[in-house]
Design an enzyme around this catalytic site. Structure first.
Site, PDB file in Angstrom:
ATOM      1  N   TRP A 152      -6.334  -7.579   0.243  1.00  0.00           N
ATOM      2  CA  TRP A 152      -5.179  -7.420  -0.665  1.00  0.00           C
ATOM      3  C   TRP A 152      -5.139  -8.598  -1.625  1.00  0.00           C
ATOM      4  O   TRP A 152      -5.827  -9.606  -1.396  1.00  0.00           O
ATOM      5  CB  TRP A 152      -3.871  -7.340   0.137  1.00  0.00           C
ATOM      6  CG  TRP A 152      -2.816  -6.551  -0.602  1.00  0.00           C
ATOM      7  CD1 TRP A 152      -1.689  -7.024  -1.201  1.00  0.00           C
ATOM      8  CD2 TRP A 152      -2.821  -5.143  -0.835  1.00  0.00           C
ATOM      9  NE1 TRP A 152      -0.994  -5.998  -1.790  1.00  0.00           N
ATOM     10  CE2 TRP A 152      -1.671  -4.817  -1.586  1.00  0.00           C
ATOM     11  CE3 TRP A 152      -3.698  -4.093  -0.497  1.00  0.00           C
ATOM     12  CZ2 TRP A 152      -1.362  -3.524  -2.009  1.00  0.00           C
ATOM     13  CZ3 TRP A 152      -3.390  -2.793  -0.920  1.00  0.00           C
ATOM     14  CH2 TRP A 152      -2.234  -2.527  -1.653  1.00  0.00           C
TER      15      TRP A 152
ATOM     16  N   ASP B 138      -0.136 -11.693  -9.163  1.00  0.00           N
ATOM     17  CA  ASP B 138       1.059 -11.324  -9.930  1.00  0.00           C
ATOM     18  C   ASP B 138       1.869 -10.245  -9.215  1.00  0.00           C
ATOM     19  O   ASP B 138       1.456  -9.736  -8.171  1.00  0.00           O
ATOM     20  CB  ASP B 138       0.651 -10.837 -11.323  1.00  0.00           C
ATOM     21  CG  ASP B 138      -0.095  -9.508 -11.272  1.00  0.00           C
ATOM     22  OD1 ASP B 138      -0.925  -9.309 -10.355  1.00  0.00           O
ATOM     23  OD2 ASP B 138       0.158  -8.664 -12.142  1.00  0.00           O
TER      24      ASP B 138
ATOM     25  N   GLU C  59       0.146  -7.240  -8.183  1.00  0.00           N
ATOM     26  CA  GLU C  59      -0.831  -7.475  -7.107  1.00  0.00           C
ATOM     27  C   GLU C  59      -2.276  -7.370  -7.567  1.00  0.00           C
ATOM     28  O   GLU C  59      -3.152  -6.960  -6.815  1.00  0.00           O
ATOM     29  CB  GLU C  59      -0.581  -6.475  -5.952  1.00  0.00           C
ATOM     30  CG  GLU C  59       0.873  -6.235  -5.671  1.00  0.00           C
ATOM     31  CD  GLU C  59       1.149  -5.507  -4.367  1.00  0.00           C
ATOM     32  OE1 GLU C  59       1.019  -4.271  -4.366  1.00  0.00           O
ATOM     33  OE2 GLU C  59       1.489  -6.169  -3.382  1.00  0.00           O
TER      34      GLU C  59
HETATM   35  C1  NOJ Z   1      -3.362  -0.852  -7.214  1.00  0.00           C
HETATM   36  C2  NOJ Z   1      -2.283  -1.186  -8.169  1.00  0.00           C
HETATM   37  O1  NOJ Z   1      -2.757  -1.598  -9.406  1.00  0.00           O
HETATM   38  C3  NOJ Z   1      -1.384  -2.211  -7.586  1.00  0.00           C
HETATM   39  O2  NOJ Z   1      -0.422  -2.598  -8.495  1.00  0.00           O
HETATM   40  C4  NOJ Z   1      -0.782  -1.657  -6.350  1.00  0.00           C
HETATM   41  O3  NOJ Z   1       0.066  -2.588  -5.770  1.00  0.00           O
HETATM   42  C5  NOJ Z   1      -1.824  -1.239  -5.368  1.00  0.00           C
HETATM   43  N1  NOJ Z   1      -2.834  -0.423  -5.973  1.00  0.00           N
HETATM   44  C6  NOJ Z   1      -1.197  -0.502  -4.215  1.00  0.00           C
HETATM   45  O4  NOJ Z   1      -0.491   0.612  -4.619  1.00  0.00           O
HETATM   46  C1  NOJ Z   2       2.792  -1.357  -6.588  1.00  0.00           C
HETATM   47  C2  NOJ Z   2       3.420  -2.327  -7.487  1.00  0.00           C
HETATM   48  O1  NOJ Z   2       2.494  -2.702  -8.461  1.00  0.00           O
HETATM   49  C3  NOJ Z   2       3.919  -3.538  -6.760  1.00  0.00           C
HETATM   50  O2  NOJ Z   2       4.636  -4.334  -7.648  1.00  0.00           O
HETATM   51  C4  NOJ Z   2       4.810  -3.121  -5.652  1.00  0.00           C
HETATM   52  O3  NOJ Z   2       5.225  -4.267  -4.947  1.00  0.00           O
HETATM   53  C5  NOJ Z   2       4.098  -2.166  -4.751  1.00  0.00           C
HETATM   54  N1  NOJ Z   2       3.569  -1.053  -5.476  1.00  0.00           N
HETATM   55  C6  NOJ Z   2       5.020  -1.614  -3.702  1.00  0.00           C
HETATM   56  O4  NOJ Z   2       6.019  -0.831  -4.299  1.00  0.00           O
END
Ligand code: NOJ
Ligand code: NOJ
Length: 531
Positions: free
Chosen positions: A186, A256, A259
């Site tokens: 992650w 960020d 993620e």
């Molecule tokens: C990829 C996405 O770009 C990211 O933002 C997200 O948190 C993860 N997949 C999990 O859904």
């Molecule tokens: C994807 C998003 O990009 C992230 O900001 C969020 O924390 C997760 N999904 C869970 O909702």
């Protein structure tokens, strides 16, 4: 803000009472429940907002244990990010046994996101603070009590980001819903979630103290709130541990809020700064002056650092430093909103929602997004540069809600545009003035075309004042209207809506979508009634 009068606190510990609630959303509704219209599509925005607000709170609570229908089996205090079980699998496997039997959920390990949980529990604390006698109040206190205990346990759980000993484990972004560490690959660490958690818990501490002033005994800052804050080192209270982490680690890069990118981010820095500013106040109140001094010193340094997110050549703020991206990002709007106190603190942070820099960034971002998605084409043809449109995370986004193809508008980002505008309007009303400056001129020109040609203060006596404030509200309503247009008839909000078809995409019933909507509606409600 904490006042000495309200801090005449504690004796009984209501923090740990347990009750059971019965929110009513069903995760598998689309598969089992009959389709029904909850409100007519031609109703006014006001009536839709009121109805949807009730639905949103209900759906949000459905995703939280204890009591939440979608969170059965999760450790009390858990906020699941979404009950979605496939495409993407955020949490549950869900089985319809037969049409007449209740939906059964089989827990699969997935997520309790630190950021999403802190943001949505903060929405709940705001609901509690605004009406402590509401029928929801005791349920919210139960949730917050459980959330506090769970946060303590999670802080002490060794995970892939590290452990409690050197606090490195506090940067872990998510855990399984049974509280065990998530060990898959992650984007970690993420240094915003724990700052948001500290903010939510400080907001809770203040709100709880306001309604239970007898629980505070001044000499015992070590007393009934000791699970939330005590001066002892190494830290043994949830808020103190988070503040120690933030004050010692804000200079280090991390992933960020989306993620994806490792670096230094506006959203992260803004929420860290607010945590340190409010932490300074809390440390002082709890008899921890050396910590207060340190948090303040670090906040001042972080504040100078944040000024560096303004890119003068681009003419807007950027979300991530030294990034090849444009820098336009919904994280900037969210950073301004979550980095700025609303209901209990006057702390403005560096870039509050109404700052010149945030407003011109909003304009640049919305301009980008309106041209980006086919569903925005009608608005894009309009002469109004601020016509409501669907707004996504950032221009270069390719996450489609399940895999990668093209990005889409997000409910929480579209709602964040409304909230920034509502808060800007409320701020102008409170100050009985706003200032058009060289820097924010393009924004105000878009608000009232043909009215402003240069820098000037606009007091409430000025003919442009009320039309401008009214326009901010109307533009905010235009963006909420887009949320409305893409919500399901039952009021469901997922993560995204398709930029081509307009239908919902990605994680269903995203807790954060509901929280962002509820927050925007609160901001709207703080505006004076329109005459
Ligand atoms: C990829 C996405 O770009 C990211 O933002 C997200 O948190 C993860 N997949 C999990 O859904
Ligand atoms: C994807 C998003 O990009 C992230 O900001 C969020 O924390 C997760 N999904 C869970 O909702």
């Amino acid at each position: 803000m904490f006042s000495v009068i309200t801090l005449v606190f504690l004796r009984y510990l209501l923090l740990f009472t347990i009750a059971v609630s019965t929110p009513s959303a069903a995760a598998c509704e689309s598969e089992g429940a009959p389709w029904r219209e909850l409100y007519p599509r031609d109703s006014s925005l006001d009536s839709w907002v009121n109805t949807e607000n009730v639905i949103a709170v209900d759906r949000l609570l459905a995703n939280i244990a204890p009591g939440g229908q979608n969170a059965g089996g999760a450790t009390p205090g858990t906020v699941i990010a979404s009950p979605s079980r496939a495409h993407p699998n955020y949490y549950y496997q869900c089985k319809i046994l037969s049409p007449n039997e209740p939906v059964k959920y089989i827990a699969a390990k997935n997520i309790l996101g630190i950021r999403d949980a802190a943001i949505t529990t903060s929405s709940l604390v705001s609901i509690y603070a605004s009406d402590p006698s509401s029928p929801l109040a005791s349920q919210i206190l139960d949730i917050m009590s459980a959330y506090t205990s769970l946060s303590y346990n999670i802080q002490h759980t060794t995970n892939p980001s590290g452990s409690f000993g050197d606090l490195s484990g506090l940067g872990e972004p998510k855990f399984n819903v049974d509280g065990t560490p998530f060990t898959g690959p992650w984007g970690r660490p993420q240094r915003d979630g724990l700052a948001l958690r500290a903010l939510t818990l400080m907001q809770y501490l203040n709100a709880h103290n306001n309604t239970h002033p007898s629980l505070w005994t001044p000499a015992d800052g070590q007393g009934q709130y000791k699970n939330l804050y005590t001066a002892s080192m190494p830290p043994n209270s949830v808020i103190k541990a988070d503040l120690e982490y933030v004050s010692h680690n804000w200079q280090s890069p991390g992933f960020d809020l989306w993620e994806e990118v490792n670096g230094m981010h506006f959203f992260t820095a803004m929420v860290q700064l607010r945590a340190l500013r409010e932490g300074t106040i809390v440390a002082t109140l709890f008899g921890d002056p050396a910590a207060a001094a340190f948090y303040q010193q670090q906040a001042d340094a972080l504040s100078s650092f944040i000024a560096g997110f303004w890119d003068n050549s681009k003419g807007h703020l950027i979300e991530t430093m030294n990034s090849p991206r444009s820098g336009l990002d919904c994280g900037i709007l969210l950073g301004a909103l979550h980095g700025t106190g609303t209901d209990y603190t006057p702390n403005e942070g560096v870039y509050p929602p109404w700052s010149d820099e945030v407003l011109v960034t909003l304009l640049a971002f919305v301009t980008d997004q309106r041209a980006r998605f086919p569903i925005n084409s009608a608005a894009a043809r309009s002469s109004d540069p601020l016509a409501g449109v669907g707004v996504g995370r950032y221009p270069e986004d390719v996450y489609d809600g399940d895999g990668t193809s093209t990005g889409n508008p997000w409910f929480l980002c579209t709602a964040s545009v409304s909230e920034v505008l509502y808060r800007t309007a409320a701020h102008a009303e409170q100050r009985a003035a706003f200032a058009v400056t060289q820097r924010n001129l393009p924004f105000w020109q878009a608000v009232l075309p043909g009215t402003f040609s240069g820098a000037r203060t606009v007091p409430s006596s000025d003919a442009a004042f009320h039309p401008a404030v009214q326009r901010l509200k109307d533009v905010g309503d235009g963006f909420l209207g887009v949320v409305r247009a893409h919500a399901t008839a039952q009021g469901d909000l997922s993560e995204e809506f398709d930029g081509v078809t307009g239908f919902e995409r990605g994680a269903a019933n995203l807790t954060w979508s509901y929280g962002a909507f509820v927050d925007a509606v609160r901001g709207r409600g703080e505006l004076p009634a329109v005459s």
